[in-house]
Design an enzyme around this catalytic site. Structure first.
Site, PDB file in Angstrom:
ATOM      1  N   ARG A 234     -17.092  15.458  20.331  1.00  0.00           N
ATOM      2  CA  ARG A 234     -17.914  16.574  20.776  1.00  0.00           C
ATOM      3  C   ARG A 234     -17.124  17.393  21.792  1.00  0.00           C
ATOM      4  NH1 ARG A 234     -20.014  15.751  16.816  1.00  0.00           N
ATOM      5  NH2 ARG A 234     -22.203  15.301  16.331  1.00  0.00           N
ATOM      6  N   HIS A 282     -14.714  22.249  12.578  1.00  0.00           N
ATOM      7  CA  HIS A 282     -15.605  21.083  12.479  1.00  0.00           C
ATOM      8  C   HIS A 282     -15.602  20.521  11.057  1.00  0.00           C
ATOM      9  CE1 HIS A 282     -19.277  19.187  14.666  1.00  0.00           C
ATOM     10  NE2 HIS A 282     -18.766  18.329  13.790  1.00  0.00           N
TER      11      HIS A 282
END
Length: 319
Positions: A234, A282
């Site tokens: 993250r 991502h």
């Protein structure tokens, strides 16, 4: 008359899931929309297979929901809603991502060890970096420390792969609990000692108050000169200015960043143009819907049998 309990599938690929799960002893309702359809009657839904961002939107309309299987590993969009609905159990997706993360890691490690990342960075500036590439490819990486922040299923897979490449695999977790795949494990509270001299650092940590900003200026300063930093967990784990400064002064040889606090990454963000900084959107371990099915089926049977499912999320911890 319904066919057993009601299962809501709330995902962009809901139709694919529904076709594959048609044999289940339940009534399946498909919701592929990101917003709740006005005509939807969700009052009888007991179980859900859902993307967390969509489930967060649907949750106020699911008064009878008891358990949901996430189609993602991370469930951050759901956490605040789950704190208000303690009767709802949610399983994060565990299992399918380790091999994908290893493939992603190996691609960038190969590029780092062979000097290809140096060459790609030089290409942006139209420079012929023959000498710099040769020096990088001659660097002794085997036998050096490679630190993985997070020793869950993904971290364990990365640790084992790093050992296979000849690194000393070091894991960091909350309490320093030993984990498979690592020669050493350290508590995150002692991260500066664990990171000291590392030539590779990979974070797979979730976003929690305890993990925010762990990779700060002090942490990066302990690394071996020219280290590779990779973040596939993250974005909040990194301190932006610390990373930019370490790239500028050569503390970091390269940074490979796949996750960010704001996604998509804004076009004016300095990561796009920082030297030797590589941005991917991502995609380090994309969820493939077929890989979700065996995890869901096993957990569904456990829940139906009155047993706890795997991967249960603790909303207070954040994962």
């Amino acid at each position: 008359m319904t066919k057993g309990p009601v299962l809501a599938i709330i995902d962009a690929e809901a139709d694919c899931y529904a076709d594959a799960l048609a044999d289940l002893p339940c009534e399946i309702r498909v919701y592929a929309d990101a917003v709740v359809p006005p005509e939807a009657d969700l009052s009888a839904v007991a179980y859900a297979l859902a993307a967390p961002d969509r489930l967060a939107t649907y949750l106020p309309f699911l008064p009878s929901l008891r358990w949901a299987q996430s189609t993602w590993a991370g469930v951050n969009p759901l956490l605040s809603a789950l704190r208000a609905r303690p009767e709802v159990a949610v399983s994060a997706l565990k299992g399918p991502f380790g091999a994908l993360m290893v493939r992603y890691m190996n691609f960038w490690l190969d590029g780092h060890e062979q000097g290809l990342l140096v060459a790609l960075s030089a290409q942006r500036r139209a420079r012929w970096a023959h000498g710099a590439v040769r020096r990088q490819s001659a660097a002794p990486f085997r036998g050096t420390r490679a630190v993985v922040l997070g020793t869950g299923a993904i971290g364990v897979a990365l640790g084992g792969a790093l050992q296979a490449r000849g690194y000393v695999a070091v894991g960091l977790n909350r309490g320093g609990t030993p984990a498979p795949g690592f020669q050493e494990t350290w508590p995150i509270a002692r991260r500066l000692e664990a990171l000291a001299g590392a030539s590779v650092v990979i974070s797979v940590l979730p976003a929690t108050p305890d993990t925010a900003g762990l990779l700060d200026e002090a942490a990066l300063a302990t690394l071996a000169p020219g280290a590779l930093l990779m973040n596939v967990g993250r974005g909040s784990v990194l301190q932006r200015d610390a990373v930019l400064g370490a790239l500028a002064d050569g503390t970091l040889g390269a940074a490979v960043l796949d996750v960010f606090e704001e996604e998509p990454l804004p076009a004016d963000h300095p990561f796009w143009t920082a030297p030797r900084c590589f941005v991917t959107p991502h995609i380090s371990a994309p969820t493939e819907w077929r890989a979700v099915l065996p995890v869901f089926r096993e957990n569904f049977e456990r829940v139906r049998a009155g047993q706890p499912p795997s991967g249960l999320v603790d909303p207070e911890r954040g994962y």
